[in-house]
Each structure stands twice: as structure tokens, then as C-alpha cells.
Design an enzyme around this catalytic site. Structure first.
Site, PDB file in Angstrom:
ATOM      1  N   GLY A  30     -12.161  13.145   9.013  1.00 32.72           N
ATOM      2  CA  GLY A  30     -11.430  12.667  10.194  1.00 32.72           C
ATOM      3  C   GLY A  30     -12.270  12.763  11.460  1.00 32.72           C
ATOM      4  O   GLY A  30     -13.409  13.244  11.445  1.00 32.72           O
ATOM      5  N   GLU A  88     -20.483  25.423  26.148  1.00 36.16           N
ATOM      6  CA  GLU A  88     -21.047  24.959  24.868  1.00 36.16           C
ATOM      7  C   GLU A  88     -22.315  25.736  24.534  1.00 36.16           C
ATOM      8  O   GLU A  88     -22.562  26.100  23.381  1.00 36.16           O
ATOM      9  CB  GLU A  88     -21.384  23.466  24.927  1.00 36.16           C
ATOM     10  CG  GLU A  88     -20.173  22.561  25.033  1.00 36.16           C
ATOM     11  CD  GLU A  88     -20.556  21.082  25.035  1.00 36.16           C
ATOM     12  OE1 GLU A  88     -21.470  20.697  24.305  1.00 36.16           O
ATOM     13  OE2 GLU A  88     -19.926  20.310  25.787  1.00 36.16           O
ATOM     14  N   LEU A 113     -20.268  10.040  10.811  1.00 37.27           N
ATOM     15  CA  LEU A 113     -21.102  10.266   9.621  1.00 37.27           C
ATOM     16  C   LEU A 113     -20.506   9.529   8.426  1.00 37.27           C
ATOM     17  O   LEU A 113     -19.289   9.558   8.222  1.00 37.27           O
ATOM     18  CB  LEU A 113     -21.129  11.756   9.293  1.00 37.27           C
ATOM     19  CG  LEU A 113     -22.161  12.634   9.983  1.00 37.27           C
ATOM     20  CD1 LEU A 113     -22.045  14.046   9.442  1.00 37.27           C
ATOM     21  CD2 LEU A 113     -23.567  12.108   9.814  1.00 37.27           C
ATOM     22  N   HIS A 150     -17.637  19.970  20.037  1.00 39.59           N
ATOM     23  CA  HIS A 150     -16.849  18.951  20.728  1.00 39.59           C
ATOM     24  C   HIS A 150     -16.401  19.520  22.077  1.00 39.59           C
ATOM     25  O   HIS A 150     -15.951  20.666  22.140  1.00 39.59           O
ATOM     26  CB  HIS A 150     -15.629  18.570  19.878  1.00 39.59           C
ATOM     27  CG  HIS A 150     -14.789  17.516  20.504  1.00 39.59           C
ATOM     28  ND1 HIS A 150     -15.155  16.179  20.498  1.00 39.59           N
ATOM     29  CD2 HIS A 150     -13.625  17.593  21.197  1.00 39.59           C
ATOM     30  CE1 HIS A 150     -14.246  15.482  21.148  1.00 39.59           C
ATOM     31  NE2 HIS A 150     -13.302  16.315  21.581  1.00 39.59           N
ATOM     32  N   ASP A 200     -12.982  14.605  14.526  1.00 36.26           N
ATOM     33  CA  ASP A 200     -12.810  15.915  15.169  1.00 36.26           C
ATOM     34  C   ASP A 200     -11.601  16.674  14.616  1.00 36.26           C
ATOM     35  O   ASP A 200     -10.871  17.335  15.361  1.00 36.26           O
ATOM     36  CB  ASP A 200     -12.687  15.751  16.700  1.00 36.26           C
ATOM     37  CG  ASP A 200     -13.886  15.036  17.294  1.00 36.26           C
ATOM     38  OD1 ASP A 200     -15.011  15.309  16.855  1.00 36.26           O
ATOM     39  OD2 ASP A 200     -13.691  14.196  18.198  1.00 36.26           O
TER      40      ASP A 200
HETATM   41  C1  GRF Z   1     -21.918  17.615  24.405  1.00 37.01           C
HETATM   42  O1  GRF Z   1     -20.967  17.630  25.430  1.00 37.01           O
HETATM   43  C2  GRF Z   1     -21.258  17.787  23.055  1.00 37.01           C
HETATM   44  O2  GRF Z   1     -20.133  18.606  23.091  1.00 37.01           O
HETATM   45  C3  GRF Z   1     -20.856  16.376  22.732  1.00 37.01           C
HETATM   46  O3  GRF Z   1     -21.918  15.578  23.182  1.00 37.01           O
HETATM   47  C4  GRF Z   1     -22.569  16.250  24.266  1.00 37.01           C
HETATM   48  C5  GRF Z   1     -24.011  16.349  23.893  1.00 37.01           C
HETATM   49  O4  GRF Z   1     -24.789  16.852  24.957  1.00 37.01           O
HETATM   50  N1  GRF Z   1     -20.576  16.231  21.322  1.00 37.01           N
HETATM   51  P1  GRF Z   1     -26.298  17.267  24.698  1.00 37.01           P
HETATM   52  O5  GRF Z   1     -26.998  16.042  24.133  1.00 37.01           O
HETATM   53  O6  GRF Z   1     -26.311  18.404  23.745  1.00 37.01           O
HETATM   54  O7  GRF Z   1     -26.832  17.626  26.057  1.00 37.01           O
END
Ligand code: GRF
Length: 197
Positions: free
Chosen positions: A141, A172, A91, A107, A143
Site C-alpha cells: 500500500g 527525520e 516500488l 515519511h 505508506d
Molecule cells: C523527506 O522529507 C522524506 O521524509 C520524504 O522525502 C524527503 C526526502 O528528503 N520521503 P531528502 O532527499 O532525504 O533530503
């Protein structure tokens, strides 16, 4: 009734986290509403996901990227937070500064380990026995921003990079909606660490 706060989601690709956030935002009692989805790629599958749900979309052109992104974000009424969900671009610093503490990212590693690209592959190659994902604030930075919530998963002896990535992605999908909820509702004092098997 819970008042929903407006969120923009920035994507670049498949959009599974976006789809999952949409599912949560569609629930009564969840404190966020996705006002718009912004992509830096016109072919991102996530754009289709957004349009299928009637969510307005924007594609940021490469030319004047920073000012165009600022203009789009500035045009959204009642925008409380920006969620990066697989947004594969750094960004611009002026965007980060303008929206300080209002941009969060997911992440696929337990930060501060394995920053940057291919975090799952880095973890696999590193031979770690535990990995996971982190939702964090975005700063200047890579991450490095303050950690909001983490979800851990085991790395199994039978794993490949793909199977580990799938397990992390499942984590996630649990972690990001919870982290978003906790940012929008700090008084809830939700657990900031979960273990997903
Ligand atoms: C995910 O693994 C996220 O952690 C990373 O990029 C990937 C995106 O996957 N930043 P999606 O497009 O949400 O399926």
C-alpha cells in the site's frame, strides 16, 4: 565490536536523509554499513553525496524498471535491509514481496495521517497542532506498512509550510538512524516515539 549489516539506500532527490545516514554509518558501533545507493533519477543530488563518500551508485533506467532494480538488489552481497530515503516512486510489487519486512521508508507525517505526496502541506492545511515523521516497513500500500518509530514536532502559529517542513526534516534526521538501528538490533528495545522541539 559491532558487526555492521549491509544496507542499500534508494533515493530520488536531495539526499539529506542519505547524508545523515552515511554520517551515522561511519561511526564505530553503529550497526549499518551503506553498500550502495540507488536512484531512479540521474540528476538526484544524493548521488553526488554518495559518490563523495565512495559509496557505489546505480541509476535505474525507466525501461524494464522492475527487473533492473531486482537485478541490482540481487547483485549486492550481504544485503540485509533496503532503506527508502526520499524515493519518489512506487516500488514494484515483486520487489516488495521479495524483500518483505526488509524495506523501510521515512515519511514526513505522523502516519496514518497524511499519506502520499506533500504530507507537510497536507498537515499544514489540515490545521493540526502536532506533526512529525514516521519510519515504517514498506508493504504493497501507499505508506500503509507497519510503523517502526515516530518523531513528533509542534506546529507553531508562526509556521509556514516551509518552516514546518524544516522542523519535520530535523526530526527525520534524528528518527531515521534510530529506527534503522532498532530494526537491525531488535533486542535493544529503543523508545519508539520521540518528541522534537
Ligand atoms: C523527506 O522529507 C522524506 O521524509 C520524504 O522525502 C524527503 C526526502 O528528503 N520521503 P531528502 O532527499 O532525504 O533530503
Amino acid at each position: 565490536m559491532v558487526t555492521k549489516q549491509g544496507v542499500a539506500v534508494l533515493i530520488s532527490g536531495r539526499g539529506s536523509n542519505l547524508a545523515n545516514l552515511i554520517k551515522h554509518c561511519n561511526k564505530d558501533g553503529y550497526p549499518a554499513e551503506i553498500l550502495c545507493v540507488i536512484s531512479n533519477s540521474s540528476t538526484a543530488k544524493g548521488l553526488v553525496v554518495a559518490r563523495d563518500h565512495g559509496i557505489p551508485t546505480h541509476v535505474i533506467p525507466k525501461k524494464n524498471y522492475s527487473s533492473k532494480l531486482n537485478a541490482i538488489l540481487g547483485s549486492i552481497d550481504n544485503l540485509s535491509l533496503i532503506c527508502l530515503a526520499g524515493f519518489m516512486s512506487i516500488l514494484p510489487i515483486d520487489v516488495v514481496e521479495l524483500w518483505e519486512n526488509k524495506i523501510i521508508n521515512i515519511h514526513p507525517s505522523l502516519l496514518p495521517a497524511f499519506r502520499g505526496l506533500h504530507a507537510q502541506r497536507q498537515a499544514f492545511a489540515g490545521g493540526v497542532k502536532i506533526s512529525g515523521c514516521t519510519v515504517h516497513y514498506v508493504d504493497s500500500g501507499l505508506d500503509t506498512g507497519k510503523i517502526i518509530m515516530q518523531a513528533a514536532v509542534p506546529v507553531l502559529p508562526s509556521d509556514t509550510v516551509d518552516s514546518l517542513s524544516d522542523r519535520i526534516l530535523s526530526a527525520e534526521h534524528i528518527c531515521y538512524p534510530l529506527a534503522l538501528k532498532s530494526v537491525l538490533n531488535p533486542h535493544l528495545d529503543l523508545e519508539k516515539f520521540i518528541f522534537v522541539r
